[in-house]
Design a protein around this motif. Structure first.
Motif, mmCIF file in Angstrom:
data_model
loop_
_atom_site.group_PDB
_atom_site.id
_atom_site.type_symbol
_atom_site.label_atom_id
_atom_site.label_comp_id
_atom_site.label_asym_id
_atom_site.label_seq_id
_atom_site.Cartn_x
_atom_site.Cartn_y
_atom_site.Cartn_z
ATOM 1 N N UNK A 91 58.164 43.448 40.905
ATOM 2 C CA UNK A 91 57.311 42.316 40.552
ATOM 3 C C UNK A 91 56.570 41.782 41.772
ATOM 4 N N UNK A 92 57.243 41.773 42.910
ATOM 5 C CA UNK A 92 56.594 41.298 44.133
ATOM 6 C C UNK A 92 55.442 42.227 44.524
ATOM 7 N N UNK A 93 55.627 43.531 44.297
ATOM 8 C CA UNK A 93 54.559 44.471 44.645
ATOM 9 C C UNK A 93 53.321 44.277 43.771
ATOM 10 N N UNK A 94 53.515 43.755 42.570
ATOM 11 C CA UNK A 94 52.360 43.508 41.702
ATOM 12 C C UNK A 94 51.465 42.408 42.278
ATOM 13 N N UNK A 95 52.071 41.443 42.965
ATOM 14 C CA UNK A 95 51.287 40.377 43.584
ATOM 15 C C UNK A 95 50.374 40.927 44.672
ATOM 16 N N UNK A 96 50.796 42.048 45.284
ATOM 17 C CA UNK A 96 49.989 42.647 46.339
ATOM 18 C C UNK A 96 48.765 43.365 45.780
ATOM 19 N N UNK A 97 48.733 43.552 44.463
ATOM 20 C CA UNK A 97 47.591 44.213 43.811
ATOM 21 C C UNK A 97 46.684 43.194 43.143
ATOM 22 N N UNK A 98 46.715 41.957 43.664
ATOM 23 C CA UNK A 98 45.946 40.885 43.037
ATOM 24 C C UNK A 98 44.448 41.169 43.037
ATOM 25 N N UNK A 99 43.924 41.749 44.122
ATOM 26 C CA UNK A 99 42.488 42.017 44.173
ATOM 27 C C UNK A 99 42.097 43.141 43.224
ATOM 28 N N UNK A 100 42.979 44.124 43.046
ATOM 29 C CA UNK A 100 42.708 45.190 42.074
ATOM 30 C C UNK A 100 42.626 44.619 40.668
ATOM 31 N N UNK A 101 43.551 43.698 40.356
ATOM 32 C CA UNK A 101 43.521 43.078 39.029
ATOM 33 C C UNK A 101 42.286 42.194 38.876
ATOM 34 N N UNK A 102 41.917 41.510 39.948
ATOM 35 C CA UNK A 102 40.698 40.683 39.943
ATOM 36 C C UNK A 102 39.471 41.540 39.604
ATOM 37 N N UNK A 103 39.380 42.729 40.213
ATOM 38 C CA UNK A 103 38.268 43.634 39.930
ATOM 39 C C UNK A 103 38.339 44.167 38.500
ATOM 40 N N UNK A 104 39.546 44.472 38.036
ATOM 41 C CA UNK A 104 39.717 44.978 36.674
ATOM 42 C C UNK A 104 39.241 43.940 35.654
#
Length: 573
Positions: A91-104
């Protein structure tokens, strides 16, 4: 190796599929509601299924506009990272993909926005056609409603000679729709990797058009109610009680005379866009207010060092400033720009009584900053005469998880080494105080083109190398430095001093490698040395190398849950 990829990225896949599922559910549910709802039956007679396409995409737009600000709320993400009870491991690693989700989510807004625009253009053309001489029957009768007193209209295009584009731009919904479209195009085109590399300032300024975007979004929804709702209208609840559409739709010629079929009345639907985005907008407003509060706090500059290769080192102090290894801050220099904030990784350790950053010249803003602080061969300035800096943060990054793995691999390219400076310093302090750590082995790789770039970092490595050797922990840190660029004179000098006990470039006992690493060999050796271990791989550097390392992590992770697994983490701001 598809099984390894699914095993490593299973949670990310679940979250993306959940996001797609919610979008699909909202679209289908809204689409069928507008296709079957009786209050919009007469509207569908003129518009057909494009009404449902327009409204379904609008709901998905509202949903994605609600999400778009959350991944870039830095304080919220840092708070969630610090709440270990709710954010552990995957779950913590998902927070590190915040910009990828922002782009998605941004792509979701673009797709649904395109559907919404095309559907409404078709709606306008259908409205226009129903006023033509060729239109007959119920569509023609519905389009003529509103001409007599005490009638409300359904068709906003009142005559066939009306220009549909001009008419739409006289409405709040039309004008704000145009502004929303232009803002979205500007934001997305200026967010490409090419634009960000060529001119970060252009990206930064155009991205703040999002303020206009959200203001227009709130008025766009309200525009369907204001000014008598000029585009999409449905039958009012009161009219539905008096006018049964199932019975009256085929008796449109007798609406004025038949008692059960009075003339239907129409109105616009209540706006809902503001309800979707109000919470995230308030949250982001609080984020900006917190930044404004931090802007007012005094930052004391205690030391300025100009390094080779255009690198500026700043030491600062700030009241109640607390950090963790690998975190970053946002810096503003009002003398250069009162609007721009730029991210920089902290290079100091939490145990030090100051915090520091290393800034490389890579654009107009950083060049102006280095000049203002007397770098690049200029005369050094007195500390009291230096321009004021404002600091926001610190904020969490993937590198803060290094100590959560038994084995960590740190890979840096060029100036990407800065976040690992803080980490290595923190390791030094923890070993000195004999703090118990889960981390038992660190592999450090640094790939650099310019030999001069090693100078400021070599002292840290040398002190760490000496200390680890004295403590009997020489095995704890394995570091590999790769030089990828050199001239003929440097090559001769290296060859002449190759047999010396220390490296001719870094002064370390570990010799510098020349060329690029063979990642297949490196990962194979690590997998062999640590069977059954969870190995965290942390990278800061260019995109091309990032993709290669991510591929290596998938390739050398075991499909067996009890085998070795490489977990990839990339620094992103």
């Amino acid at each position: 190796r598809m099984g390894c990829w699914i095993l490593n990225e299973s949670l990310s896949i679940i979250l993306v599929l959940s996001w797609l599922g919610v979008n699909l559910y909202l679209f289908i549910d809204t689409f069928y509601w507008y296709e079957e709802e009786e209050s919009f039956l007469y509207t569908r007679v003129i518009l057909g299924s494009t009404l449902a396409w327009a409204r379904a995409s609008a709901v998905c737009l509202n949903f994605n506009c609600m999400l778009i600000l959350l991944p870039i709320s830095r304080n919220l993400i840092s708070f969630m990272r610090g709440t270990s009870t709710c954010c552990r491991g995957p779950w913590r690693r998902q927070l590190d993909k915040n910009l990828k989700f922002h782009k998605l989510v941004a792509y979701g807004i673009a797709v649904n926005g395109a559907i919404h625009i095309v559907a409404h253009l078709c709606n306008l053309q259908r409205y226009h056609w129903s006023q033509s001489a060729q239109a007959e029957g119920l569509p023609a009768a519905l389009s003529k409603l509103g001409d007599a007193p005490n009638e409300s209209y359904l068709n906003p295009i009142r005559t066939f000679h009306t220009n549909t584009i001009t008419e739409s731009l006289t409405t709040i919904a039309g004008v704000t729709g145009l502004v929303l479209s232009l803002a979205l195009i500007l934001i997305m085109t200026s967010s490409t990797e090419f634009i960000r590399q060529v001119s970060y300032e252009l990206f930064w300024y155009t991205h703040h058009v999002f303020i206009i975007f959200f203001i227009s979004l709130a008025f766009h929804g309200a525009g369907f109610v204001l000014m008598a709702s000029r585009i999409v209208r449905g039958q009012t609840p009161e009219s539905q009680l008096q006018h049964n559409v199932t019975f009256c739709r085929d008796r449109y010629a007798q609406w004025q005379t038949v008692a059960p079929c009075p003339v239907p009345q129409f109105s616009g639907k209540e706006p809902s866009a503001w309800k979707w985005v109000l919470g995230p907008v308030v949250l982001y407003a609080c984020e900006r207010m917190m930044r404004l509060w931090r802007f007012q706090q005094e930052v004391l500059i205690t030391k300025v060092v100009s390094h080779p290769s255009g690198v500026l080192e700043l030491h600062m102090k700030k009241r109640n400033f607390k950090m963790a290894p690998g975190q970053y801050i946002l810096i503003q220099c009002p003398t250069i720009s009162r609007l721009e904030w730029h991210p920089f990784t902290l290079t100091s350790a939490p145990q030090e009584n100051f915090f520091s950053v290393h800034i490389r010249v890579a654009g107009d803003w950083t060049e102006a900053l280095c000049q203002a602080f007397g770098a690049e061969g200029q005369a050094s300035k007195e500390l009291w005469s230096l321009p004021r800096l404002a600091v926001d943060g610190p904020f969490g990054t993937p590198l803060t998880d290094v100590f959560h793995y038994p084995v960590s691999v740190c890979i840096a390219a060029g100036i990407g080494v800065t976040p690992f400076a803080s980490l290595l310093k923190s390791i030094w302090y923890k070993c000195e105080s004999q703090t118990q750590m889960k981390l038992s082995k660190v592999y450090f790789y640094w790939i650099c083109r310019d030999p001069k770039a090693f100078e400021w970092f070599a002292d840290l490595l040398l002190s760490l190398e000496t200390f680890m050797s004295e403590q009997g922990k020489a095995h704890f840190l394995s570091y590999h430095i790769f030089l990828t660029g050199w001239d003929e004179n440097q090559a001769v000098h290296i060859a002449l001093h190759w047999d010396e006990s220390t490296d001719v470039i870094t002064g370390l006992k570990q010799k510098t490698f020349y060329g690029r690493p063979n990642w297949n060999n490196e990962f194979r050796q690590m997998a062999y040395a640590h069977p059954g271990s969870s190995i965290g791989v942390f990278f800061c550097g260019p995109k091309a190398l990032s993709k290669m390392l991510q591929r290596m992590c998938r390739l050398y992770s075991s499909a067996d849950p009890m085998g070795v697994h490489f977990y990839y983490n990339k620094e992103s701001f």
